[in-house]
Scaffold this motif. Structure first.
Motif, PDB file in Angstrom:
ATOM      1  N   THR A   1      11.995  29.591   5.151  1.00  0.00           N
ATOM      2  CA  THR A   1      12.111  30.785   5.975  1.00  0.00           C
ATOM      3  C   THR A   1      13.511  31.355   5.830  1.00  0.00           C
ATOM      4  N   LEU A   2      13.586  32.647   5.610  1.00  0.00           N
ATOM      5  CA  LEU A   2      14.862  33.364   5.565  1.00  0.00           C
ATOM      6  C   LEU A   2      14.872  34.301   6.756  1.00  0.00           C
ATOM      7  N   ILE A   3      15.752  34.020   7.727  1.00  0.00           N
ATOM      8  CA  ILE A   3      15.729  34.808   8.958  1.00  0.00           C
ATOM      9  C   ILE A   3      17.092  35.423   9.242  1.00  0.00           C
ATOM     10  N   ASP A   4      17.067  36.694   9.559  1.00  0.00           N
ATOM     11  CA  ASP A   4      18.246  37.459   9.927  1.00  0.00           C
ATOM     12  C   ASP A   4      18.690  37.026  11.322  1.00  0.00           C
ATOM     13  N   ASP A   5      19.995  36.844  11.526  1.00  0.00           N
ATOM     14  CA  ASP A   5      20.458  36.400  12.849  1.00  0.00           C
ATOM     15  C   ASP A   5      20.236  37.447  13.927  1.00  0.00           C
ATOM     16  N   GLU A   6      19.896  38.679  13.527  1.00  0.00           N
ATOM     17  CA  GLU A   6      19.602  39.708  14.530  1.00  0.00           C
ATOM     18  C   GLU A   6      18.261  39.461  15.225  1.00  0.00           C
ATOM     19  N   PHE A   7      17.431  38.545  14.704  1.00  0.00           N
ATOM     20  CA  PHE A   7      16.171  38.198  15.347  1.00  0.00           C
ATOM     21  C   PHE A   7      16.356  37.086  16.389  1.00  0.00           C
ATOM     22  N   LEU A   8      17.583  36.597  16.524  1.00  0.00           N
ATOM     23  CA  LEU A   8      17.835  35.476  17.438  1.00  0.00           C
ATOM     24  C   LEU A   8      18.316  35.977  18.799  1.00  0.00           C
ATOM     25  N   PRO A   9      18.006  35.303  19.886  1.00  0.00           N
ATOM     26  CA  PRO A   9      17.185  34.103  19.943  1.00  0.00           C
ATOM     27  C   PRO A   9      15.707  34.436  19.780  1.00  0.00           C
ATOM     28  N   LEU A  10      14.955  33.483  19.318  1.00  0.00           N
ATOM     29  CA  LEU A  10      13.514  33.689  19.136  1.00  0.00           C
ATOM     30  C   LEU A  10      12.840  33.830  20.486  1.00  0.00           C
TER      31      LEU A  10
ATOM     32  N   ILE B   1      16.809  29.290   6.141  1.00  0.00           N
ATOM     33  CA  ILE B   1      18.054  29.884   5.638  1.00  0.00           C
ATOM     34  C   ILE B   1      18.422  30.997   6.605  1.00  0.00           C
ATOM     35  N   ALA B   2      19.594  30.880   7.211  1.00  0.00           N
ATOM     36  CA  ALA B   2      20.037  31.894   8.166  1.00  0.00           C
ATOM     37  C   ALA B   2      20.812  32.978   7.428  1.00  0.00           C
ATOM     38  N   LEU B   3      20.544  34.204   7.797  1.00  0.00           N
ATOM     39  CA  LEU B   3      21.262  35.361   7.250  1.00  0.00           C
ATOM     40  C   LEU B   3      22.253  35.813   8.311  1.00  0.00           C
TER      41      LEU B   3
ATOM     42  N   ALA C   1      19.070  24.977   7.066  1.00  0.00           N
ATOM     43  CA  ALA C   1      19.355  24.129   5.909  1.00  0.00           C
ATOM     44  C   ALA C   1      20.368  24.797   4.982  1.00  0.00           C
ATOM     45  N   SER C   2      20.533  26.113   5.124  1.00  0.00           N
ATOM     46  CA  SER C   2      21.468  26.849   4.291  1.00  0.00           C
ATOM     47  C   SER C   2      21.717  28.206   4.958  1.00  0.00           C
ATOM     48  N   PHE C   3      22.617  28.992   4.400  1.00  0.00           N
ATOM     49  CA  PHE C   3      22.856  30.311   4.964  1.00  0.00           C
ATOM     50  C   PHE C   3      23.315  31.290   3.891  1.00  0.00           C
ATOM     51  N   LEU C   4      23.176  32.559   4.215  1.00  0.00           N
ATOM     52  CA  LEU C   4      23.678  33.661   3.401  1.00  0.00           C
ATOM     53  C   LEU C   4      24.434  34.600   4.327  1.00  0.00           C
TER      54      LEU C   4
ATOM     55  N   ARG D   1      23.948  40.060  -1.495  1.00  0.00           N
ATOM     56  CA  ARG D   1      23.987  40.338  -2.923  1.00  0.00           C
ATOM     57  C   ARG D   1      22.977  39.400  -3.553  1.00  0.00           C
ATOM     58  N   SER D   2      22.495  39.734  -4.725  1.00  0.00           N
ATOM     59  CA  SER D   2      21.507  38.857  -5.362  1.00  0.00           C
ATOM     60  C   SER D   2      22.124  37.515  -5.733  1.00  0.00           C
ATOM     61  N   ALA D   3      23.426  37.517  -6.076  1.00  0.00           N
ATOM     62  CA  ALA D   3      24.114  36.257  -6.371  1.00  0.00           C
ATOM     63  C   ALA D   3      24.187  35.433  -5.095  1.00  0.00           C
ATOM     64  N   GLY D   4      23.838  34.184  -5.214  1.00  0.00           N
ATOM     65  CA  GLY D   4      23.905  33.282  -4.066  1.00  0.00           C
ATOM     66  C   GLY D   4      22.559  32.972  -3.444  1.00  0.00           C
ATOM     67  N   ILE D   5      21.558  33.813  -3.688  1.00  0.00           N
ATOM     68  CA  ILE D   5      20.247  33.586  -3.080  1.00  0.00           C
ATOM     69  C   ILE D   5      19.588  32.342  -3.678  1.00  0.00           C
ATOM     70  N   TYR D   6      19.640  32.211  -5.008  1.00  0.00           N
ATOM     71  CA  TYR D   6      19.045  31.027  -5.647  1.00  0.00           C
ATOM     72  C   TYR D   6      19.723  29.755  -5.142  1.00  0.00           C
ATOM     73  N   ALA D   7      21.060  29.769  -5.073  1.00  0.00           N
ATOM     74  CA  ALA D   7      21.782  28.582  -4.609  1.00  0.00           C
ATOM     75  C   ALA D   7      21.401  28.248  -3.166  1.00  0.00           C
ATOM     76  N   ALA D   8      21.281  29.267  -2.324  1.00  0.00           N
ATOM     77  CA  ALA D   8      20.904  29.025  -0.927  1.00  0.00           C
ATOM     78  C   ALA D   8      19.507  28.400  -0.845  1.00  0.00           C
ATOM     79  N   LEU D   9      18.588  28.863  -1.682  1.00  0.00           N
ATOM     80  CA  LEU D   9      17.231  28.314  -1.690  1.00  0.00           C
ATOM     81  C   LEU D   9      17.235  26.853  -2.149  1.00  0.00           C
ATOM     82  N   VAL D  10      17.923  26.580  -3.249  1.00  0.00           N
ATOM     83  CA  VAL D  10      17.963  25.205  -3.772  1.00  0.00           C
ATOM     84  C   VAL D  10      18.606  24.268  -2.753  1.00  0.00           C
ATOM     85  N   LEU D  11      19.712  24.693  -2.153  1.00  0.00           N
ATOM     86  CA  LEU D  11      20.371  23.861  -1.147  1.00  0.00           C
ATOM     87  C   LEU D  11      19.457  23.617   0.048  1.00  0.00           C
TER      88      LEU D  11
END
Length: 195
Positions: free
Chosen positions: A54-63, A78-80, A98-101, A106-116
């Protein structure tokens, strides 16, 4: 069945909740390149899919509901992050990401965030399994100790000899020490081997 590699993302499903359309476009484009299927979520409805990540924008918090929190807890998150205020970070930490962006994306960093995220989730699950096994073994120690004390008393043996007798009997009867100890404490004596 072998587990999928954290580096292999093709065919995985992602739940994506992003408010900013520019950021959402970057994620869609990058996920398509990586072969990840996307389910979008607007933060209002219940989550009725079982994503791999799950990739969630912190603007959706709190749930809004406990059901949403429970649904997000079934997969790595993955928190945005848009801001780094302590109150916003606390809301993000409540998700146990488990990870964050960081926004703007930017497109750079998305793959690393997913793998982590996948790797951290896998390691966390392994640690949870180890903790469960250790807790189970710790609970069974009481039974083993009670059986050792019983054998010490009934056979007039020292503790190492009593434990060795239980271990040998367990091997002969093809049982675990814990199983045999439970029988000893239940029956009050060392069971005889069948046959």
């Amino acid at each position: 069945m072998s587990k999928p590699s954290s580096f292999s993302l093709r065919g995985r499903k992602a739940l994506v909740a992003i408010k900013d359309e520019r950021d959402a476009t970057i994620v869609r484009r990058q996920f398509e390149r990586l072969g990840i299927d996307i389910v979008t979520w607007d933060g209002g409805a219940d989550i009725d899919c079982r994503p791999d990540v799950t990739l969630i924008d912190d603007e959706f918090l709190p749930l809004a509901s406990p059901a949403q929190r429970a649904a997000l807890g079934r997969s790595p998150v993955i928190a945005l992050l848009g801001t780094e205020t302590p109150s916003r970070l606390k809301l993000v930490l409540d998700l146990d990401p488990a990870s964050f962006l960081v926004k703007p994306l930017r497109s750079a960093g998305i793959y690393a965030a997913l793998v982590l995220a996948f790797e951290r989730s896998e390691r966390t699950n392994e640690l949870k399994q180890q903790v469960l096994k250790l807790e189970q073994r710790l609970r069974s120690r009481r039974v083993v100790l009670a059986a050792v004390l019983q054998v010490m008393h009934t056979h007039a043996l020292a503790e190492p000899a009593a434990f060795a007798l239980i271990r040998r009997a367990a091997m002969e009867q093809r049982k675990t020490i814990e199983e045999l100890s439970a029988e000893i404490t239940a029956n009050g004596s060392l069971p005889r081997a069948a046959g």
